[in-house]
Write an enzyme that holds these catalytic residues in place. Structure first.
Site, short mmCIF file in Angstrom:
data_model
loop_
_atom_site.label_atom_id
_atom_site.label_comp_id
_atom_site.label_asym_id
_atom_site.label_seq_id
_atom_site.Cartn_x
_atom_site.Cartn_y
_atom_site.Cartn_z
N LYS A 118 27.19 58.61 62.70
CA LYS A 118 26.13 57.78 63.26
C LYS A 118 24.73 58.24 62.83
O LYS A 118 23.88 57.42 62.50
CB LYS A 118 26.23 57.73 64.79
CG LYS A 118 27.56 57.22 65.32
CD LYS A 118 27.90 55.81 64.84
CE LYS A 118 29.34 55.45 65.16
NZ LYS A 118 29.83 54.29 64.43
N GLU A 202 15.33 60.17 70.09
CA GLU A 202 14.81 58.84 69.79
C GLU A 202 13.86 58.41 70.88
O GLU A 202 14.00 58.84 72.02
CB GLU A 202 15.95 57.81 69.84
CG GLU A 202 16.67 57.58 68.59
CD GLU A 202 17.76 56.51 68.77
OE1 GLU A 202 18.58 56.45 67.89
OE2 GLU A 202 17.77 55.74 69.77
N HIS A 237 29.06 51.22 79.55
CA HIS A 237 29.22 51.04 78.09
C HIS A 237 30.48 50.27 77.70
O HIS A 237 30.89 50.30 76.55
CB HIS A 237 29.13 52.38 77.36
CG HIS A 237 27.85 53.11 77.67
ND1 HIS A 237 26.62 52.63 77.28
CD2 HIS A 237 27.59 54.23 78.39
CE1 HIS A 237 25.67 53.44 77.74
NE2 HIS A 237 26.24 54.42 78.42
N ARG A 295 35.03 46.99 61.96
CA ARG A 295 36.32 46.41 62.34
C ARG A 295 36.09 44.98 62.82
O ARG A 295 34.93 44.57 62.96
CB ARG A 295 36.90 47.21 63.51
CG ARG A 295 35.95 47.20 64.71
CD ARG A 295 36.56 47.77 65.97
NE ARG A 295 35.69 47.54 67.12
CZ ARG A 295 34.69 48.34 67.48
NH1 ARG A 295 34.43 49.43 66.78
NH2 ARG A 295 33.95 48.05 68.55
C1 MV4 Z 1 19.55 53.41 73.62
C2 MV4 Z 1 19.02 52.80 74.76
C3 MV4 Z 1 17.64 52.84 74.90
N1 MV4 Z 1 16.88 53.46 73.96
N2 MV4 Z 1 18.76 54.00 72.73
C4 MV4 Z 1 24.13 52.98 74.78
C5 MV4 Z 1 25.35 53.03 73.89
C6 MV4 Z 1 24.87 53.38 72.53
N3 MV4 Z 1 25.58 52.68 71.51
C7 MV4 Z 1 23.41 53.08 72.56
N4 MV4 Z 1 23.02 52.92 73.93
C8 MV4 Z 1 21.71 52.83 74.27
N5 MV4 Z 1 20.86 53.41 73.38
C9 MV4 Z 1 17.45 54.03 72.91
N6 MV4 Z 1 16.67 54.65 72.02
C10 MV4 Z 1 19.86 52.17 75.67
C11 MV4 Z 1 21.22 52.20 75.43
C12 MV4 Z 1 22.04 51.59 76.42
C13 MV4 Z 1 22.82 50.48 76.13
C14 MV4 Z 1 22.86 49.93 74.86
C15 MV4 Z 1 23.62 48.84 74.58
C16 MV4 Z 1 24.36 48.26 75.60
C17 MV4 Z 1 24.36 48.79 76.86
C18 MV4 Z 1 23.59 49.91 77.14
C19 MV4 Z 1 23.58 50.41 78.44
C20 MV4 Z 1 22.82 51.50 78.70
C21 MV4 Z 1 22.05 52.11 77.70
#
Ligand code: MV4
Length: 532
Positions: A118, A202, A237, A295
């Site tokens: 990642k 980040e 998630h 996928r």
């Molecule tokens: C974040 C974010 C806010 N700011 N990154 C959660 C799973 C991972 N794939 C990335 N995620 C997040 N990254 C930054 N810089 C908030 C989330 C996040 C989130 C993202 C997508 C769908 C649901 C979520 C639920 C909580 C936090």
């Protein structure tokens, strides 16, 4: 389908059914592989041939690479479709297929490796000009370095494990005071959950939307996108509801995100169907590359409903070496689609998994409804795997019609014997902010959905009892008396069958490991073969 005449489906449940359906429409023979727990699964029955893999735990069955390759060679399949999960994003398995002259229906091993890392992918994409969330491009060695970067990009920041997605170990920091603690915590969590203990920093986006772009890429280097899906409704998630188009994406933004996703796919040397994930900030309408899901995804049918393109069929065309059958200009979007993931879990009991015998199962239908399901009445939902048992999709000419159809279909859907999250979906589809399209990744918490689901389930129990009492009229006319007597007889027979089946099933559960011949005779597929 020149190069492919037979496909082994290295998966289970609804996605195995989905792949078999695409193969059948293309005149491709299908081979299922199954574990002990899946002996009576729908996908086993649908396939042309089925071979036993091993015991129920995935490690001993659906993750057994050598056994799957051996079966594929033995029965003369040219290709393997991995579905999602299990071996779908395993570069080692792709290599194993290559070495054995079997086509892996998905991206090549090199692309899988690049995108599986990642933080590496983040760096590669950033250097190629793809917008990423501001922050570090390499792993952060210590608190001092984290402090410097955070100072640079500004608070709040998020400390993320370099090794994994899925939200595990991520720490939010609102001020420098919290940062050193957060770095230590994230490092510890990363070390225990993933192979690598490193973390990176980040800028934290407050309540972003999760918007992803579906792409198709052929072996000639041509890539197109099929537009976005909004997947902001998640719990811990786990996505629960997806829709397309996103209520906040207009033609201009779709074109920009789509072009960015196509560029990402080209940089990665991507082939097959894939998804490029973005975080979208509503405040300034900016979007940032997050990662690529290499996928076919659970939510792919949402895009199929509004583009008319069968994504799994396209995967098969691409895998057999054909050039893409569509140009970007050919892709148009019609109406609106929503998907509700129906999970076998108890929404009033902290979404605890709920397995067991399905005593009654009545699928919704009618205008605009699609159900992709892996179960049926008389089937026992195993404890060993993902709780997803069905995907309910509703298409409408606009978002409002698709919501109305989804509500109606949720009311029609009957699944008894196991608990499902259908009440959760009913609450969300009736939430005024959802109806307005005001959703974010914090939606379930912000809208107090869990508590409202408990209330709904209680209410439904009361109205069910009231309905049952209406079924017994106080005064019967001679004709009614006759009808009612027949009805009562039918109900009694149904109850006896259910009781008989559940007694058999509990016997089955206890002896599952010892003997697997103990199955309901009328659901047993006569075509199940053993590979040994
Ligand atoms: C974040 C974010 C806010 N700011 N990154 C959660 C799973 C991972 N794939 C990335 N995620 C997040 N990254 C930054 N810089 C908030 C989330 C996040 C989130 C993202 C997508 C769908 C649901 C979520 C639920 C909580 C936090």
């Amino acid at each position: 389908m020149g190069a492919i005449s037979k496909v082994l489906v290295a998966n289970r449940g609804e996605i195995a059914v989905r792949v078999i359906r695409a193969c059948k429409e293309l005149g491709i023979k299908t081979v299922a592989v199954y574990s002990d727990a899946d002996k009576n699964a729908k996908f086993v029955y649908y396939a042309d041939e089925a071979y036993y893999l091993g015991p129920s735990p995935a490690k001993e069955s659906y993750l057994n690479m050598e056994k799957i390759i051996q079966i594929a060679k033995q029965c003369g399949t040219e290709a393997i479709h991995p579905g999602y999960g299990f071996l779908a994003q395993n570069a080692k398995f792709v290599r194993l297929c290559d070495e054995n002259g079997i086509i892996f229906i998905g991206p090549p091993a090199k692309a899988q490796e690049l995108l599986g890392d990642k933080i590496g992918a983040r760096k590669t994409m950033s250097q190629a000009g793809i917008p990423i969330v501001p922050g570090s491009l390499d792993v952060v060695q210590d608190e001092k370095e984290a402090m410097r970067i955070a100072e640079d990009i500004g608070y709040p920041v998020m400390v993320k494990p370099a090794g994994g997605g899925g939200g595990i170990g991520m720490q939010i920091c609102w001020s420098p005071r919290e940062l050193s603690e957060a770095v230590k915590k994230a490092q510890a969590l990363a070390a225990s959950a993933f192979a690598r203990p490193e973390v990176y920093v980040e800028r934290y986006l407050v309540k972003p939307r999760h918007i992803e772009i579906q792409i198709l890429a052929d072996t000639k280097g041509k890539v197109i996108h099929l537009g976005e899906r909004e997947c902001s409704i998640q719990r811990r998630h786990q996505k629960l509801i997806e829709e397309a188009p996103s209520p906040v994406v207009d033609d201009e933004l779709r074109r920009k995100m789509g072009e960015t996703a196509v560029k990402v796919a080209k940089i990665a040397g991507y082939v097959s169907a894939g998804t490029v994930e973005f975080l979208f900030s509503e405040k300034d309408r900016s979007f940032y590359f997050l990662e690529v899901n290499s996928r076919v995804q659970v939510e792919h049918p949402v895009t199929e409903l509004i583009t008319g393109i069968d994504i799994v069929k396209e995967q098969l065309h691409i895998a057999s070496g054909e050039p893409l059958r569509y140009k970007q200009e050919d892709i148009t979007w019609n109406g609106h689609a929503i998907e509700c993931r129906i999970n076998a879990e108890d929404p009033v009991n902290d979404f605890l998994p709920s397995s067991g015998l399905v005593t009654n199962y009545i699928e919704p239908g009618g205008p605009g409804i699609r159900v992709d399901s892996g179960i049926y009445a008389g089937y026992t939902v195993p404890v060993f795997y993902d709780p997803l048992v069905a995907k309910l999709l509703a298409w409408g000419r606009d978002r409002s019609e698709s919501i109305s159809r989804m509500r109606r279909a949720l009311d029609e859907f009957v699944i008894e014997g196991i608990k499902t999250n259908i009440p959760f979906h009913k609450v969300v589809l009736n939430d005024e902010e959802f109806v307005k399209g005001n959703i974010s990744t914090e939606f379930i918490v912000d809208r107090n959905i869990a508590e409202r689901v408990v209330e709904l389930v209680k209410k439904e129990e009361v109205s069910r009892k009231e309905k049952l009492s209406i079924l017994t009229p106080a005064q019967l006319s001679p004709v009614e008396a006759k009808v009612f007597a027949v009805d009562k007889k039918t109900i009694a027979i149904a109850a006896a069958i259910a009781a008989y089946m559940s007694s058999r099933s509990s016997k089955n559960n206890r002896s599952q490991n010892a003997s697997n011949n103990n199955v309901n005779p009328w659901v047993m597929s006569a075509r199940v073969k053993s590979s040994s």
